[in-house]
Design a protein around this motif. Structure first.
Motif, short mmCIF file in Angstrom:
data_model
loop_
_atom_site.label_atom_id
_atom_site.label_comp_id
_atom_site.label_asym_id
_atom_site.label_seq_id
_atom_site.Cartn_x
_atom_site.Cartn_y
_atom_site.Cartn_z
N ALA A 191 0.21 15.22 -68.25
CA ALA A 191 1.44 15.82 -67.72
C ALA A 191 2.18 14.84 -66.83
N GLY A 192 1.46 14.07 -66.01
CA GLY A 192 2.13 13.11 -65.13
C GLY A 192 2.82 12.00 -65.89
N LEU A 193 2.21 11.52 -66.99
CA LEU A 193 2.83 10.46 -67.78
C LEU A 193 4.07 10.98 -68.51
N ALA A 194 4.00 12.21 -69.00
CA ALA A 194 5.18 12.79 -69.65
C ALA A 194 6.33 12.93 -68.67
N ALA A 195 6.04 13.29 -67.42
CA ALA A 195 7.09 13.39 -66.41
C ALA A 195 7.72 12.04 -66.13
N LEU A 196 6.92 10.98 -66.09
CA LEU A 196 7.48 9.64 -65.87
C LEU A 196 8.35 9.19 -67.04
N ARG A 197 7.97 9.54 -68.25
CA ARG A 197 8.79 9.18 -69.41
C ARG A 197 10.14 9.88 -69.38
#
Length: 738
Positions: free
Chosen positions: A139-145
């Motif tokens: 979820a954190g990586l998707a938010a950064l993308r």
């Protein structure tokens, strides 16, 4: 369970040796704690941004050593002793394959980071579950993308051009602190992983000097001049890159990343990692360029929902080559996605007219999804409203058809046929030998009862398939249990007498085979009743095996014709009476047998029970009339008041799935409102309406007060009484004359 260890670094007062500074104050039992204490003894957080939120002032660091990797969160804090400016560093330690750059980036907002030191030194920490960390990191990586859109294209192109020019170098990137993590995410997505040269990073630093620095260090400002020799390449993203082939290629990669996401870069990235500028040149030459843009070989399915993406794909000329991949991926989409796409691609929409091949593909895949199994009724309705071509529904239906044919006792086969009918499979497609050979007879008859109103011509073909198997055990009883399907046949025929006879012919073949014997004919006449349609007897007459079988049928036909013309004195029921008042041979003399019971099966009459003309009994009444009328009421069509109800439907394996709700066996008969009821065309009376035409009144009940019913003795006494009265009147008249 794979675990990850924790270490907490903080400011410690002087120990027994007189040393003070940053060192481990708590850990989860790390065996190499001394090694990590030396590696991170100068871990300091940058002091700019004092007073900001912790997630904004913290620095996220990823480090990889030979046998261990770590992700650190450095936070300026005030320790329990009141010392300001101390650095609290929370470290997660594990194997390098587990603690990679994507996991480190995804943990940027992990709620498990420590914001303060524990009370007292030596406090223990527990190991962490690696799978739980990975789940949080997704979820954190998707938010950064999603935040990559905050980084200007020019800044991202400048950094990527420098990286492509020298892929193996180390970089110091000067940018605003809040853009550091989104920029690092985009760089990792575009350049990809490199074996032996992992993308380690530090997101917020004040200097890039020191030993074992990460590969990419983000600086808020250019550091002051120093005598320290620094081999790192410093990149100020505010400066424009040089006009080179590599810089133009970097701009094209950034444009593709914006348009199609990280998955598009993974599809065009070379199999071998980028180590040198020559590797980058080979990659650039292998990528197809159309009109100055990278022609990404795969197109997202969002072209069905986004006209801008559709136009770009058309301009790049990649839709034709991608249709084969679309065919497999469209049916895997959620029902909501398919419904939205079908609504946008209605038959008369402009995009559907211009790109009809895409619409045909979408509709075909929606039909596949509907016939594949349990599908929400909303998707079935959306696919029905899309008006799929009959040829498409037929092709998909027969691809899904089991090799041995449909077995309607299985819910999935009932679903397949019901959905195919609802989506528009033509009736002629069901005219296929062996289609229902595996289906029990009662299931086929229930199908005809349920769908005769909605799909009359298709149900006529189903009756042909029922007759294909010839006579089946218990078929006659099952047919009788369903009231001889008089109502469904009437709806199928819709006034066409030829269709009516054809339907009854198929049912008779299924019940008795190609030849109807005398006993079967007698049983049919008794079961059909006095007001059965003429089409039933016409079909039975065609199949009669000999004159003996024809006799009861012809007799019943003559009775119906006489009643229709008003010559019969009463409704005599089905079949003539015996010459005497004896019960009909083979019929129970006690209470009438219940439909479906052992006593309700076909019965046979004794030879010679059908004379040329019926003989009247002493009372002048037909002894078979009451029995015949009662039998007809028992076996009347189930739709009529008091008609027999089929017991097979209650025990059918699909009885429960036919209830309303998502993901259940469909009921096409109730998806569209039925049309107005049709009036029967084969008789002056409705055989299914419950009320039979009244028989003409007996002439013996007409006359003067019923005198016609007096016998000879009564008549003699009446005549004598009249003569006496006349004599008395004459005497009075004679004596009264003077």
């Amino acid at each position: 369970m794979t675990t990850v260890d924790q270490i907490l670094f903080g400011w410690a007062e002087r120990d027994h040796e007189g040393n003070a500074g940053v060192r481990p104050v708590a850990h989860s039992g790390v065996r190499t704690i001394d090694r990590w204490a030396k590696r991170l003894q100068y871990v300091w957080a940058t002091q700019d941004g004092q007073g900001e939120q912790p997630e904004e002032t913290a620095s996220l660091v990823h480090l990889v050593f030979e046998d261990e990797a770590a992700v650190l969160r450095k936070l300026p804090s005030r320790n329990p002793h009141g010392r300001g400016g101390a650095t609290l560093t929370h470290v997660l330690v594990g194997d390098p394959p587990a603690i990679d750059a994507r996991l480190a980036l995804g943990l940027h907002d992990w709620p498990g980071w420590r914001d303060r030191e524990p009370d007292g030194t030596g406090a223990g920490l527990a190991p962490l579950d690696l799978e739980a960390l990975r789940e949080a990191a997704r979820a954190g990586l998707a938010a950064l993308r999603e935040r990559v859109t905050e980084v200007p294209d020019e800044q991202l192109t400048t950094l990527l051009a420098q990286v492509l020019a020298e892929p193996a170098a180390e970089f110091s990137v000067i940018t605003r602190p809040h853009l550091a993590l989104p920029t690092m995410t985009a760089l990792l997505d575009i350049a990809g992983p490199v074996s032996g040269r992992p993308w380690t990073f530090a997101s917020r630093e004040s200097t890039d000097k020191g030993s074992h620095q990460p590969r990419v260090v983000f600086l808020a400002a250019r550091p002051p001049q120093s005598m320290y020799i620094n081999q790192r390449r410093r990149v100020d993203v505010g400066e424009a890159p040089p006009d080179t082939d590599t810089a133009r290629f970097a701009a094209q990669l950034v444009e593709l990343y914006r348009e199609a996401g990280h998955a598009a870069l993974e599809r065009i990235r070379p199999a071998h990692p980028l180590h040198t500028a020559d590797d980058v040149g080979s990659w650039r030459r292998s990528v197809p360029i159309v009109d100055g843009r990278i022609a990404e070989p795969r197109v997202r399915l969002d072209v069905f929902l986004d006209d801008d993406l559709l136009d770009r794909a058309v301009a790049r000329g990649v839709l034709v080559s991608e249709r084969a991949r679309f065919a497999g991926e469209l049916r895997k989409q959620p029902a909501e996605w398919l419904m939205a796409a079908l609504r946008r691609w209605r038959r008369l929409e402009q995009r559907a007219v211009r790109r009809h091949e895409l619409r045909d593909l979408l509709v075909s895949e929606a039909v596949e999804a509907c016939l594949a199994g349990r599908t929400p009724e909303m998707l079935l309705q959306a696919t029905h409203e899309a008006e799929p071509p009959a040829s498409v529904v037929t092709d998909v239906f027969f691809r899904r058809l089991p090799r041995e044919g449909l077995d309607l006792s299985r819910a999935e086969d009932w679903w397949l046929l019901g959905v195919a009918l609802y989506l528009g499979v033509p009736a002629a497609a069901l005219d296929r030998a062996g289609l229902l050979a595996a289906s029990p007879a009662h299931e086929v008859m229930d199908l005809v009862k349920e769908y005769a109103e909605r799909f009359p011509e298709a149900m006529r073909m189903v009756l042909h398939r029922l007759a294909d198997a010839g006579e089946r055990p218990d078929a006659a009883r099952l047919w009788y249990d369903r009231g001889l399907l008089l109502g469904p046949v009437d709806r199928i025929a819709a006034g066409d007498r030829a269709k009516e006879v054809d339907c009854f012919r198929q049912l008779l073949i299924a019940a008795y085979g190609s030849g109807l014997g005398r006993a079967d004919a007698e049983a049919l006449v008794r079961r059909a009743g006095a007001h059965a349609p003429l089409g039933l007897y016409a079909a039975a007459l065609e199949l009669a095996a000999d004159e003996a079988a024809e006799q009861p049928i012809r007799y019943e036909l003559s009775e119906q014709c006489l009643r229709a013309e008003g010559y019969a004195s009463r409704a005599t029921g089905s079949g003539p009476a015996p010459r005497t008042g004896a019960p009909v041979p083979g019929r129970p003399t006690g209470p009438t047998a219940r439909p479906g019971s052992a006593g309700a099966g076909p019965v046979s009459a004794a030879p010679g029970s059908y004379p040329p003309y019926p003989a009247a009994t002493g009372a002048g009444s037909h002894p078979a009339s009451a029995s015949a009328t009662r039998t007809h009421a028992e076996w009347a069509h189930p739709d009529t008041p008091g008609g027999a109800q089929s017991h097979a439907s209650a025990t059918s394996p699909r009885a429960a799935p036919h209830q309303a709700g998502g993901g259940v066996v469909p009921d096409p008969a109730r998806w569209d409102p039925p049309g107005p009821p049709r009036q029967p065309s084969w008789s002056t009376a409705d055989p299914h309406g419950g009320a039979a035409p009244q028989a003409p009144s007996d002439d013996r009940h007409r006359g003067f007060g019923g005198l016609g019913q007096l016998d000879g003795v009564s008549l003699f006494f009446v005549t004598a009484l009249v003569l006496v009265l006349l004599c008395a009147v004459g005497y009075v008249l004679l004596t009264s004359v003077p």
